[in-house]
Design an enzyme around this catalytic site. Structure first.
Site, PDB file in Angstrom:
ATOM      1  N   GLU A 133       4.162   3.966   5.020  1.00  0.00           N
ATOM      2  CA  GLU A 133       4.490   3.470   6.490  1.00  0.00           C
ATOM      3  C   GLU A 133       5.641   3.425   6.860  1.00  0.00           C
ATOM      4  O   GLU A 133       5.855   3.740   8.131  1.00  0.00           O
ATOM      5  CB  GLU A 133       3.403   2.453   6.556  1.00  0.00           C
ATOM      6  CG  GLU A 133       1.785   2.688   6.441  1.00  0.00           C
ATOM      7  CD  GLU A 133       1.306   2.947   5.017  1.00  0.00           C
ATOM      8  OE1 GLU A 133      -0.078   3.032   4.777  1.00  0.00           O
ATOM      9  OE2 GLU A 133       2.146   2.863   4.150  1.00  0.00           O
TER      10      GLU A 133
ATOM     11  N   GLU B  69      -3.569   1.757  -0.450  1.00  0.00           N
ATOM     12  CA  GLU B  69      -4.167   0.448   0.019  1.00  0.00           C
ATOM     13  C   GLU B  69      -5.640   0.364  -0.323  1.00  0.00           C
ATOM     14  O   GLU B  69      -6.097  -0.618  -0.763  1.00  0.00           O
ATOM     15  CB  GLU B  69      -4.045   0.530   1.547  1.00  0.00           C
ATOM     16  CG  GLU B  69      -2.849   0.319   2.130  1.00  0.00           C
ATOM     17  CD  GLU B  69      -2.511  -0.268   3.191  1.00  0.00           C
ATOM     18  OE1 GLU B  69      -2.016  -1.376   3.291  1.00  0.00           O
ATOM     19  OE2 GLU B  69      -2.763   0.231   4.590  1.00  0.00           O
TER      20      GLU B  69
END
Length: 266
Positions: A140, A120
């Protein structure tokens, strides 16, 4: 020059090198690391002698994502920084480049794991170099979590949507070669040389007119979601003033005199 116990800051000429420095945890994000990153981006923005930034990790890893216990402040580690987070609840998002874009170009030098929060943060950088054994991925969904660092918005704008969705929905790891193949990174180099390559790219950028570099970067991001007509109008508005700077005049003189330019940001 700033830094914390989990984030080191050093200068390489006109390049500010920020190193995620928690190798025993594969540089998982902690509160001291986030505070150091936040302050590092601010230092680069404010110091006109800095013309580029390199982000890397210590100990053969880039970043293995968020250390949730450390961020929550459990245990004693990082307690001295709790007031910083309380004073600016957005600090961690700025540190991760979700809510802040540095004025200067940011080059990522990746070795080893660059997963979850690491991938990210990567999406907030401008140029990306990785060692052959680097691993990328957004894990995730495998943990029943959401990649809330910006990936569901940014990833599909940076790589083809089919690849973005596969990465987001499978939570599987990607090799450096595969990441380069889908456009997530730009260079794959022998292991242990990503930082060297990133610094080489930074040196090329540093030799260019800093006002022009910053204006070009700003224009690329500013116009990314505009129509072509609006983007071209915005480009003229941002680009024309650069021609009136001393930097532009110095660039022309240096070219005519066949010498390297000496830019002074004016």
């Amino acid at each position: 020059m700033g830094g914390t116990e989990h984030l080191t800051v050093r200068r390489e000429g006109a390049t500010l090198v920020l190193t995620l420095n928690r190798p025993e945890a594969k540089n998982a994000l902690s509160l001291p690391m986030l505070v150091g990153l936040h302050d590092g981006w601010a230092e680069a923005d404010e110091d006109e002698a800095v013309r580029s930034i390199v982000l890397t990790g210590a100990g053969g890893a880039f970043c293995a994502g968020m250390d949730l216990k450390a961020l929550a402040g459990k245990g004693m580690e990082g307690q001295q920084y709790r007031d910083r987070l309380k004073a600016d609840p957005d600090l961690h998002w700025k540190a991760m480049l979700r809510h802040h874009r540095p004025r200067k170009p940011v080059i990522a030098a990746v070795e080893g794991y660059c997963v979850a929060g690491g991938t990210e943060i990567l999406q907030g950088t401008d140029i990306r170099v990785a060692g052959e054994s680097a691993t990328f991925g957004l894990f995730e969904v495998k943990r029943g979590l959401f990649p809330i660092g910006g990936s569901t918005v940014r990833l599909q704008r940076q790589i083809p949507r089919t690849h973005a969705l596969e990465m987001l929905l499978t939570g599987r790891p990607y090799s450096a070669r595969e990441a380069a193949g889908i456009g997530l990174i730009g260079h794959v180099v022998p292991d242990g040389t990503a930082l060297t390559k990133a610094l080489e790219i930074a040196e090329v950028i540093n030799a260019c007119g800093p006002l022009a570099v910053e204006a070009v970067k700003a224009s690329v991001y500013e116009t990314a979601e505009m129509t072509e007509a609006d983007g071209l109008a915005a480009e003229l508005k941002r680009g024309w003033p650069v021609f009136d700077t001393d930097d532009a005049k110095e660039g022309a003189r240096a070219f005519a005199e066949k010498r390297p330019p000496v830019y002074k940001r004016a």
